[in-house]
Each structure stands twice: as structure tokens, then as C-alpha cells.
Motif scaffolding. Structure first.
Motif, mmCIF file in Angstrom:
data_model
loop_
_atom_site.group_PDB
_atom_site.id
_atom_site.type_symbol
_atom_site.label_atom_id
_atom_site.label_comp_id
_atom_site.label_asym_id
_atom_site.label_seq_id
_atom_site.Cartn_x
_atom_site.Cartn_y
_atom_site.Cartn_z
ATOM 1 N N PHE A 97 0.818 -1.211 0.000
ATOM 2 C CA PHE A 97 0.000 0.000 0.000
ATOM 3 C C PHE A 97 0.860 1.273 0.000
ATOM 4 N N ILE A 98 1.657 1.482 1.028
ATOM 5 C CA ILE A 98 2.484 2.695 1.079
ATOM 6 C C ILE A 98 3.619 2.596 0.069
ATOM 7 N N GLY A 99 4.193 1.387 -0.071
ATOM 8 C CA GLY A 99 5.297 1.198 -0.998
ATOM 9 C C GLY A 99 4.954 1.628 -2.407
ATOM 10 N N ARG A 100 3.738 1.333 -2.836
ATOM 11 C CA ARG A 100 3.289 1.700 -4.178
ATOM 12 C C ARG A 100 3.362 3.209 -4.401
ATOM 13 N N TRP A 101 2.973 3.968 -3.387
ATOM 14 C CA TRP A 101 2.977 5.428 -3.499
ATOM 15 C C TRP A 101 4.388 5.996 -3.369
ATOM 16 N N VAL A 102 5.236 5.341 -2.596
ATOM 17 C CA VAL A 102 6.651 5.739 -2.537
ATOM 18 C C VAL A 102 7.294 5.548 -3.906
ATOM 19 N N VAL A 103 7.024 4.402 -4.525
ATOM 20 C CA VAL A 103 7.557 4.136 -5.870
ATOM 21 C C VAL A 103 7.057 5.184 -6.866
ATOM 22 N N LYS A 104 5.770 5.511 -6.795
ATOM 23 C CA LYS A 104 5.212 6.517 -7.715
ATOM 24 C C LYS A 104 5.935 7.846 -7.574
ATOM 25 N N ARG A 105 6.152 8.269 -6.334
ATOM 26 C CA ARG A 105 6.857 9.538 -6.111
ATOM 27 C C ARG A 105 8.293 9.466 -6.653
ATOM 28 N N LEU A 106 8.961 8.341 -6.462
ATOM 29 C CA LEU A 106 10.336 8.188 -6.946
ATOM 30 C C LEU A 106 10.397 8.196 -8.468
ATOM 31 N N THR A 107 9.395 7.603 -9.114
ATOM 32 C CA THR A 107 9.373 7.616 -10.583
ATOM 33 C C THR A 107 9.204 9.039 -11.107
ATOM 34 N N GLU A 108 8.433 9.825 -10.394
ATOM 35 C CA GLU A 108 8.221 11.222 -10.800
ATOM 36 C C GLU A 108 9.514 12.021 -10.705
ATOM 37 N N ASP A 109 10.440 11.534 -9.849
ATOM 38 C CA ASP A 109 11.752 12.182 -9.725
ATOM 39 C C ASP A 109 12.796 11.536 -10.643
ATOM 40 N N ASN A 110 12.325 10.634 -11.511
ATOM 41 C CA ASN A 110 13.148 10.061 -12.593
ATOM 42 C C ASN A 110 14.327 9.212 -12.113
ATOM 43 N N HIS A 111 14.127 8.456 -11.031
ATOM 44 C CA HIS A 111 15.160 7.532 -10.574
ATOM 45 C C HIS A 111 14.974 6.161 -11.225
ATOM 46 N N ASN A 112 16.016 5.335 -11.154
ATOM 47 C CA ASN A 112 15.911 3.934 -11.536
ATOM 48 C C ASN A 112 15.510 3.145 -10.296
ATOM 49 N N ILE A 113 14.398 2.430 -10.382
ATOM 50 C CA ILE A 113 13.813 1.824 -9.186
ATOM 51 C C ILE A 113 13.708 0.314 -9.333
ATOM 52 N N TRP A 114 14.158 -0.381 -8.297
ATOM 53 C CA TRP A 114 13.965 -1.815 -8.178
ATOM 54 C C TRP A 114 12.995 -2.068 -7.033
ATOM 55 N N ILE A 115 11.999 -2.903 -7.254
ATOM 56 C CA ILE A 115 11.033 -3.284 -6.212
ATOM 57 C C ILE A 115 11.274 -4.746 -5.863
ATOM 58 N N LEU A 116 11.468 -5.016 -4.580
ATOM 59 C CA LEU A 116 11.539 -6.399 -4.094
ATOM 60 C C LEU A 116 10.333 -6.643 -3.209
ATOM 61 N N ASP A 117 9.510 -7.620 -3.570
ATOM 62 C CA ASP A 117 8.281 -7.887 -2.820
ATOM 63 C C ASP A 117 7.906 -9.354 -3.013
ATOM 64 N N ASN A 118 7.534 -10.029 -1.918
ATOM 65 C CA ASN A 118 7.117 -11.433 -2.053
ATOM 66 C C ASN A 118 5.610 -11.574 -2.267
ATOM 67 N N LEU A 119 4.903 -10.437 -2.318
ATOM 68 C CA LEU A 119 3.461 -10.377 -2.596
ATOM 69 C C LEU A 119 2.618 -11.094 -1.539
ATOM 70 N N ALA A 120 3.192 -11.336 -0.364
ATOM 71 C CA ALA A 120 2.432 -11.982 0.713
ATOM 72 C C ALA A 120 1.394 -11.042 1.296
ATOM 73 N N ASN A 121 1.691 -9.750 1.310
ATOM 74 C CA ASN A 121 0.772 -8.776 1.897
ATOM 75 C C ASN A 121 0.515 -7.626 0.920
ATOM 76 N N SER A 122 0.691 -7.916 -0.376
ATOM 77 C CA SER A 122 0.589 -6.863 -1.384
ATOM 78 C C SER A 122 0.078 -7.481 -2.681
ATOM 79 N N SER A 123 0.152 -6.711 -3.763
ATOM 80 C CA SER A 123 -0.367 -7.218 -5.038
ATOM 81 C C SER A 123 0.365 -6.560 -6.187
#
Length: 312
Positions: free
Chosen positions: A11-37
Motif C-alpha cells: 500500500f504505502i510502498g506503491r505510493w513511494v515508488v510513484k513519487r520516486l518515478t516522478e523524480d526520474n530515478h531507476n527503481i527496483w522493487i523487491l516484494d514477495n506479494l504476501a501482503n501486497s499485489s
């Protein structure tokens, strides 16, 4: 920059990633999808080619070692077991994910000199004792294994700052809500209440409803998290984020239900871990980051309801 976000499909991670993309960084997401989607980030993956998603666990040290070959400038560590009742029923899993998993990520940050931003929680505090609210020096009281594991993770992070000089930051956001939050028992109360309202079901309040919460809209939380990672002023620090206004759960339910909705009171599932008054004193975050929330509770509830209507 090259940035890793653990739990970035949450939930929060998704919005953190969105903000980082708007700042044009290269982003890697690590998630086991146990509590996310993966659905939480599909639109971001479509619109921003600089996102790399890895399905995997922070318990997998070999995976982490391989991942850190990318030489991250910052690691935002949001991956965790976050449900209080689950931590009471099964403290071992919460301990392993939130303490050992944190240690695993920290070790790689130390080896690669990556700034480590640790997402903690307001649940580590005891109740607010005055009208100014809970500052960073307020007493802690781990009333659940979840809170205890988060405190352990905080201390681990800070120990790497003092022992190794690794830039680490501990963040304690208050009750975050908004689009993409779960509407089941593991979600936030605002999303749960709105979901019940949209289904014409009673809004169920645990206990007497007098407990208060300080609600923070998720885009404000994401801005806080990202800016704390950018700033050198946060290194070795614990920083709060909240609105500075609390509301009782009963008043919240009335606000969401309106005149036509119904409210019922039910037996609390974990009264021993309930914090009666949560009110944030976030003057420190404003002082060192210039951060303050932009979205009011009324506006945030409206935005969340608008989003949830599209999910029906």
C-alpha cells in the motif's frame, strides 16, 4: 539514482515508488506479494520503464546479494509483516520477517554503503499524554509482538549508523490511509469503513470507539518517506509524520457513514494492544525536512471513497 524499495508493491510502498518515478530515478522493487499485489503497481510499470520488479523475499540472502550488485544509492525498507493480530497469534513469523529480514537488508546496505531508510510505525509508542502529541522522545511501549519487532528493527538500523557510520534513518508515520489500502481486517480503518458503507453494511467499531487516531493521507506519507531518504539531515535520526490532529473512531465512523449509515460496536479482538490516544507531534519533521501534510482528513476520505467506488 539507483533505488531499492522493499515491499514496493504494498500500500504505502506503491505510493513511494510513484513519487520516486516522478523524480526520474531507476527503481527496483523487491516484494514477495504476501501482503501486497502486483496490481498495485501495474499502472506504474506501464508508464515508467525505469521500474524493475523482483518477486522475492528479504529472507533470501542470496537474492539480496545478487540484487545489490546494482549499487543502490538508497534502500527504502518497507517490507514487513504488519498485522497486529497475526503477530499475537504467530509472533515467530513477525519476528523473522521484521527483525531477521531487516538485518539481512541492512547487511547488504553496509557492504554497499547504501543509505537505509527504515519504515517503522507509531504503534511503538505509548498513548499521547498531552495536547502537543507524541514527539520522537515520547516513551515507547511495545504492546504487541509487531511493535516489539519494529522497535528491534529501529535499534538495528541505528546501531549500524553508530557502529559503522552507515547513513540510516528511522521513520514513524502515524495512521496512513488512502487508495490501494486493503479493505479487509488487515487494512486500515478508513478503507474498511468506506468499504462497508459502499456495501450498505454497518460500520463495526472495536471496543467503545473512544480511542483516537491521527490520520495521514498516503501521498503525504510517501512525500515524507522519500524526502527523508534524500536528506542527509535525517541520518541517525528517528522522525515522526502525522497530521497533528486526532479523531475518535466513533467520530470517524459518523463522518464516513453520514446520516444514512449505521454503526455497531463489537468486542475488541486485541484490547491489550490498543493504544487509546494517538496524536502526532511532527514539528521535528517540519524543522529538518520542511515537510507538512497537504491533504485534510475530509479531502482524503473523499479521495479514498472515490477510488474504492471504481473498484466495485
Amino acid at each position: 539514482m539507483n533505488i531499492l524499495v522493499t515491499g514496493g508493491a504494498g500500500f504505502i510502498g506503491r505510493w513511494v515508488v510513484k513519487r520516486l518515478t516522478e523524480d526520474n530515478h531507476n527503481i527496483w522493487i523487491l516484494d514477495n506479494l504476501a501482503n501486497s499485489s502486483i496490481d498495485n503497481i501495474k499502472d506504474l510499470q506501464f508508464n515508467y520503464p525505469n521500474i524493475t520488479f523482483i518477486e522475492g523475499s528479504i529472507m533470501d540472502t542470496n537474492l539480496l546479494e545478487t540484487l545489490f550488485i546494482n549499487k543502490f544509492d538508497i534502500c527504502y525498507h518497507l517490507a514487513a509483516s504488519i498485522n497486529v493480530q497475526d503477530s499475537i497469534d504467530d509472533p515467530k513469523t513477525t519476528f523473522e520477517n521484521d527483525v531477521i529480514g531487516t538485518f539481512n537488508v541492512l547487511q547488504q546496505c553496509k557492504i554497499n554503503n547504501t543509505k537505509f531508510v527504515y519504515m517503522s510505525t507509531c504503534m511503538v509508542y505509548s498513548k499521547a499524554l498531552n495536547i502537543e502529541g507524541i514527539s520522537e522522545s515520547h516513551p515507547t511501549c511495545p504492546a504487541s509482538p509487531y511493535a516489539a519487532a519494529k522497535l528491534a528493527g529501529e535499534n538495528l538500523a541505528l546501531s549500524y549508523y553508530y557502529a559503522y557510520g552507515l547513513p540510516t534513518t528511522v521513520l514513524r508515520p502515524f495512521n496512513t490511509y488512502g487508495p490501494y489500502q486493503k479493505q479487509n481486517s488487515e487494512g486500515g480503518v478508513i478503507s474498511i469503513f468506506i468499504d462497508k458503507k459502499l456495501m450498505n453494511k454497518p460500520l463495526a467499531i472495536y471496543g467503545d470507539g473512544k480511542q483516537t487516531r491521527d490520520f495521514l493521507y498516503v501521498t503525504d506519507c510517501a512525500d515524507f518517506v522519500v524526502e527523508a531518504g534524500y536528506s542527509e539531515k535525517t541520518n541517525g535520526k528517528i522522525v515522526n509524520a502525522g497530521s497533528g490532529v486526532d479523531i475518535s473512531i466513533t467520530e470517524l465512523a459518523k463522518t464516513i457513514a453520514g446520516e444514512t449509515g449505521t454503526i455497531k460496536y463489537v468486542t475488541h479482538i486485541h484490547p491489550q494492544s490498543e493504544i487509546q490516544k494517538l496524536l502526532c507531534d511532527s514539528r521535528y519533521s517540519k524543522k529538518i525536512l520542511g515537510w507538512s501534510p497537504k491533504v485534510s482528513l475530509v479531502e482524503g476520505i473523499s479521495k479514498t471513497e472515490e477510488f474504492l467506488r471504481t473498484q466495485l
